[in-house]
Design a protein around this motif. Sequence first.
Motif, mmCIF file in Angstrom:
data_model
loop_
_atom_site.group_PDB
_atom_site.id
_atom_site.type_symbol
_atom_site.label_atom_id
_atom_site.label_comp_id
_atom_site.label_asym_id
_atom_site.label_seq_id
_atom_site.Cartn_x
_atom_site.Cartn_y
_atom_site.Cartn_z
ATOM 1 N N HIS A 80 -5.303 -11.861 80.902
ATOM 2 C CA HIS A 80 -4.819 -10.727 81.697
ATOM 3 C C HIS A 80 -5.963 -9.890 82.270
ATOM 4 O O HIS A 80 -5.725 -8.783 82.763
ATOM 5 N N LEU A 81 -7.204 -10.396 82.172
ATOM 6 C CA LEU A 81 -8.400 -9.709 82.682
ATOM 7 C C LEU A 81 -8.547 -8.328 82.068
ATOM 8 O O LEU A 81 -8.866 -7.353 82.743
ATOM 9 N N ARG A 82 -8.332 -8.248 80.765
ATOM 10 C CA ARG A 82 -8.417 -6.978 80.041
ATOM 11 C C ARG A 82 -9.623 -6.905 79.107
ATOM 12 O O ARG A 82 -9.691 -6.004 78.289
ATOM 13 N N ILE A 89 -8.786 -21.659 67.314
ATOM 14 C CA ILE A 89 -7.596 -21.630 68.176
ATOM 15 C C ILE A 89 -7.731 -20.525 69.227
ATOM 16 O O ILE A 89 -7.488 -20.738 70.417
ATOM 17 N N GLY A 90 -8.125 -19.325 68.787
ATOM 18 C CA GLY A 90 -8.282 -18.214 69.715
ATOM 19 C C GLY A 90 -9.346 -18.485 70.772
ATOM 20 O O GLY A 90 -9.151 -18.199 71.952
ATOM 21 N N CYS A 91 -10.454 -19.074 70.348
ATOM 22 C CA CYS A 91 -11.537 -19.338 71.305
ATOM 23 C C CYS A 91 -11.192 -20.487 72.256
ATOM 24 O O CYS A 91 -11.578 -20.453 73.424
ATOM 25 N N LEU A 92 -10.464 -21.494 71.773
ATOM 26 C CA LEU A 92 -10.007 -22.559 72.677
ATOM 27 C C LEU A 92 -9.050 -22.006 73.729
ATOM 28 O O LEU A 92 -9.133 -22.362 74.907
ATOM 29 N N LEU A 93 -8.157 -21.123 73.298
ATOM 30 C CA LEU A 93 -7.241 -20.495 74.255
ATOM 31 C C LEU A 93 -8.016 -19.605 75.227
ATOM 32 O O LEU A 93 -7.694 -19.570 76.420
ATOM 33 N N MET A 94 -9.053 -18.931 74.736
ATOM 34 C CA MET A 94 -9.867 -18.114 75.630
ATOM 35 C C MET A 94 -10.568 -18.996 76.665
ATOM 36 O O MET A 94 -10.684 -18.609 77.829
ATOM 37 N N CYS A 95 -11.028 -20.188 76.252
ATOM 38 C CA CYS A 95 -11.642 -21.125 77.208
ATOM 39 C C CYS A 95 -10.643 -21.505 78.296
ATOM 40 O O CYS A 95 -10.968 -21.478 79.486
ATOM 41 N N ALA A 96 -9.425 -21.863 77.889
ATOM 42 C CA ALA A 96 -8.405 -22.256 78.863
ATOM 43 C C ALA A 96 -8.058 -21.105 79.795
ATOM 44 O O ALA A 96 -7.926 -21.284 81.015
ATOM 45 N N ASN A 97 -7.928 -19.905 79.239
ATOM 46 C CA ASN A 97 -7.588 -18.738 80.056
ATOM 47 C C ASN A 97 -8.710 -18.375 81.022
ATOM 48 O O ASN A 97 -8.466 -18.031 82.178
ATOM 49 N N THR A 98 -9.951 -18.468 80.549
ATOM 50 C CA THR A 98 -11.086 -18.140 81.412
ATOM 51 C C THR A 98 -11.234 -19.172 82.519
ATOM 52 O O THR A 98 -11.537 -18.818 83.666
ATOM 53 N N LEU A 99 -11.013 -20.440 82.189
ATOM 54 C CA LEU A 99 -11.043 -21.478 83.230
ATOM 55 C C LEU A 99 -9.957 -21.233 84.275
ATOM 56 O O LEU A 99 -10.195 -21.406 85.472
ATOM 57 N N THR A 100 -8.779 -20.823 83.822
ATOM 58 C CA THR A 100 -7.692 -20.516 84.758
ATOM 59 C C THR A 100 -8.091 -19.384 85.691
ATOM 60 O O THR A 100 -7.875 -19.462 86.905
ATOM 61 N N ASN A 101 -8.719 -18.351 85.139
ATOM 62 C CA ASN A 101 -9.152 -17.228 85.974
ATOM 63 C C ASN A 101 -10.281 -17.635 86.919
ATOM 64 O O ASN A 101 -10.347 -17.156 88.055
ATOM 65 N N ALA A 102 -11.170 -18.524 86.469
ATOM 66 C CA ALA A 102 -12.253 -18.992 87.337
ATOM 67 C C ALA A 102 -11.695 -19.811 88.501
ATOM 68 O O ALA A 102 -12.125 -19.659 89.646
ATOM 69 N N VAL A 103 -10.716 -20.668 88.216
ATOM 70 C CA VAL A 103 -10.080 -21.448 89.289
ATOM 71 C C VAL A 103 -9.360 -20.526 90.258
ATOM 72 O O VAL A 103 -9.390 -20.738 91.474
#
Length: 196
Positions: free
Chosen positions: A84-86, A152-166
């Motif tokens: 959520h870019l928070r 788990i939290g850091c893997l989800l953060m990777c996926a979320n950050t990649l989504t925001n980068a795309v």
Amino acid sequence: MSERSASHMKFMALQRTMNTVNNVAEKCAGLLLLGMIVAISISVLARLLYTYTGIPLSAPWAEEIARYMMVGSVFIGGAVAAYHLRLIGVDVFISMIPERTARWLRLLSHLLTLALALLLVWKSIHLIELGMRQWSPALEMPMAYVYSLMAIGCLLMCANTLTNAVKELLNVELPQRESAEMEEAMEIKNSVEGAI
């Protein structure tokens, strides 16, 4: 259908999936936080009963499980905050520069966040391996379970950050966020521009 619109369609499907995943993660983080509150309440109640009634009650497991639930809620909640870019950042400078440059700076920020999250995943894997031979004192469970919450939290953060980068690469329009933080940032921006 053009290649750009096809990539937008694929991204929108990805974003719907990530919305669902993050909604579940947000609920999990909330449940972990609620569990932490319950565990601490049990620990405090046991101490009060011992102090005022002399009944020999203790709940060392409650403090330990509350600590582990806090770890889980921090890492999973942090991943949702990344989506959520928070995450903590200084947006006032980004809002003062041209949009094209700001986009690339936001992309750089996402890539640096991704690098940090990948480093934490790598470290958490090592901790999980160590945790298979290490047991918690009160609950007597493998510490690997606790360290897996970090992974788990850091893997989800990777996926979320990649989504925001795309999202930045495809230049997908972000919905306007009406929040106190944004209003405060705009007030700071206006006061800085007024001073210049």
